[in-house]
Enzyme design. Structure first.
Site, PDB file in Angstrom:
ATOM      1  N   ASP A  60      20.561   3.239 -48.926  1.00  0.00           N
ATOM      2  CA  ASP A  60      19.706   4.179 -49.659  1.00  0.00           C
ATOM      3  C   ASP A  60      19.135   3.536 -50.914  1.00  0.00           C
ATOM      4  OD1 ASP A  60      20.133   6.144 -47.799  1.00  0.00           O
ATOM      5  OD2 ASP A  60      21.534   7.315 -49.016  1.00  0.00           O
ATOM      6  N   HIS A 116      25.804   3.012 -46.043  1.00  0.00           N
ATOM      7  CA  HIS A 116      24.547   3.752 -46.222  1.00  0.00           C
ATOM      8  C   HIS A 116      24.183   3.960 -47.695  1.00  0.00           C
ATOM      9  CE1 HIS A 116      23.731   4.665 -42.018  1.00  0.00           C
ATOM     10  NE2 HIS A 116      25.034   4.818 -41.858  1.00  0.00           N
ATOM     11  N   ASN A 128      22.814  -1.659 -43.636  1.00  0.00           N
ATOM     12  CA  ASN A 128      23.603  -0.434 -43.485  1.00  0.00           C
ATOM     13  C   ASN A 128      24.956  -0.718 -42.846  1.00  0.00           C
ATOM     14  OD1 ASN A 128      22.217   1.704 -44.656  1.00  0.00           O
ATOM     15  ND2 ASN A 128      20.960   2.084 -42.856  1.00  0.00           N
ATOM     16  N   ASP A 152       7.959  -1.550 -41.308  1.00  0.00           N
ATOM     17  CA  ASP A 152       9.369  -1.217 -41.437  1.00  0.00           C
ATOM     18  C   ASP A 152      10.133  -2.441 -41.909  1.00  0.00           C
ATOM     19  OD1 ASP A 152       9.763  -2.804 -39.202  1.00  0.00           O
ATOM     20  OD2 ASP A 152      10.273  -1.149 -37.862  1.00  0.00           O
ATOM     21  N   ASP A 203      13.476   3.693 -42.226  1.00  0.00           N
ATOM     22  CA  ASP A 203      12.990   2.537 -42.992  1.00  0.00           C
ATOM     23  C   ASP A 203      11.525   2.253 -42.670  1.00  0.00           C
ATOM     24  OD1 ASP A 203      13.612   1.702 -40.376  1.00  0.00           O
ATOM     25  OD2 ASP A 203      13.801  -0.377 -41.015  1.00  0.00           O
TER      26      ASP A 203
END
Length: 301
Positions: free
Chosen positions: A193, A189, A184, A176, A219
């Site tokens: 993304d 966001h 974020n 991760d 993630d």
């Protein structure tokens, strides 16, 4: 692929077009795979699942131009006169049309060939084009069922359903993104993304045709390395992955992201994908405890 739908479409095409061999194929990188074939007496030694280089395929022009192709005489056509298939099976005529995903990405082709010259014209191409449009809906549904919409990587469902068929030996690499929550929180966001999309792109570039890239969710990502079982080789790949996914100097935003990697080997650390993921997650936890931006094998904990 839904083989029943593919078979039914080829049966319908065969009932409307006078051809001796029909097939649906898929492009992937530089290869062409015959997903489904229907032989009406031409006796072509090609089976479902056979893969050849695009340069050896009758569909190479469609791959290049993304448009229907009609060849009335394969002995004189620039793309087919030198192909081994032309001489081996005495192929004289060809008609093929592209199959697209709904976003315009090229999936493959639906085609017919015959031993007679001038067998096909625009009418046959139009019929195949209608079948190609129908098949687009099929491949799009299958794509959505197995592909993560944001990153275009395979999704968790595909990993669980397909893992047993991938290979019997290899490495499962779980990781991760360290620092992703801060991205974020600080940038929003939308930027988060875009980071996930970039990670997906880098994973694909890293693997090429030599593994499976999966987004589990959030993630969290997985790479499956078939037939890679030596620790030394895996260490080299894990180190490369750390470097690739920790370099954001030239990115559009000033972000700091690294990755923590956990590695389980199969069958040594488990046979089921759920077991391998659990063990890789334990290893990833230890990687985080060691300061992040590193990797850890499950069996060395």
């Amino acid at each position: 692929m839904n083989f029943k739908v593919a078979n039914d479409l080829l049966d319908l095409a065969s009932s409307l077009i006078e051809g001796k061999f029909f097939y649906i194929g898929k492009f992937e990188n530089n290869t062409f795979t015959f997903m489904k074939v229907l032989d009406n007496g031409m006796v072509v030694n090609v089976n479902d699942g056979d893969t050849i280089n695009i340069s050896e395929s009758y569909c190479q022009q469609i791959f290049r131009d993304r448009e229907p192709v009609i060849i009335s005489n394969t002995d004189t056509h620039a793309c087919t006169k030198k192909l081994d298939l032309t001489k081996i099976y005495n192929i004289q005529s060809y008609v093929g049309v592209p199959i697209f995903y709904q976003d315009g990405e090229l999936y493959g082709t639906i085609c017919a060939i015959d031993n007679e010259k001038s067998k096909f014209d625009q009418k046959e191409a139009d019929v195949l084009s209608r079948f190609a449009n129908l098949y687009t809906n099929v491949v799009e549904l299958e794509r959505k069922a197995k592909i993560d919409e944001l990153t275009s990587l395979y999704n968790r469902r595909f990993l669980y359903e397909s893992f047993d068929s991938i290979c019997k030996h290899g490495a499962l690499v779980l990781f991760d993104l360290d620092g992703f929550k801060e991205v974020n929180d600080h940038f929003g966001h939308e930027v988060g993304d875009s980071v996930l999309k970039e990670v997906g792109k880098r994973m694909k570039d890293f693997l090429g045709n030599n593994g499976l890239a999966v987004r589990l969710g959030g993630d969290e990502f997985v790479i499956v390395l078939p037939d890679v079982t030596e620790n030394s080789e895996i260490e080299i790949k894990a180190s490369s992955l750390l470097k690739i996914l920790s370099d954001w100097e030239d990115y559009d935003y000033n972000i700091r992201i690294t990755v923590s990697i956990g590695i389980s080997l199969f069958p040594r650390d488990g046979l089921e994908v759920s077991t391998l993921l659990k063990n890789a997650d334990i290893a990833m936890y230890h990687a985080k405890k060691s300061g992040k931006n590193t990797f850890q094998f499950f069996n060395t904990i």
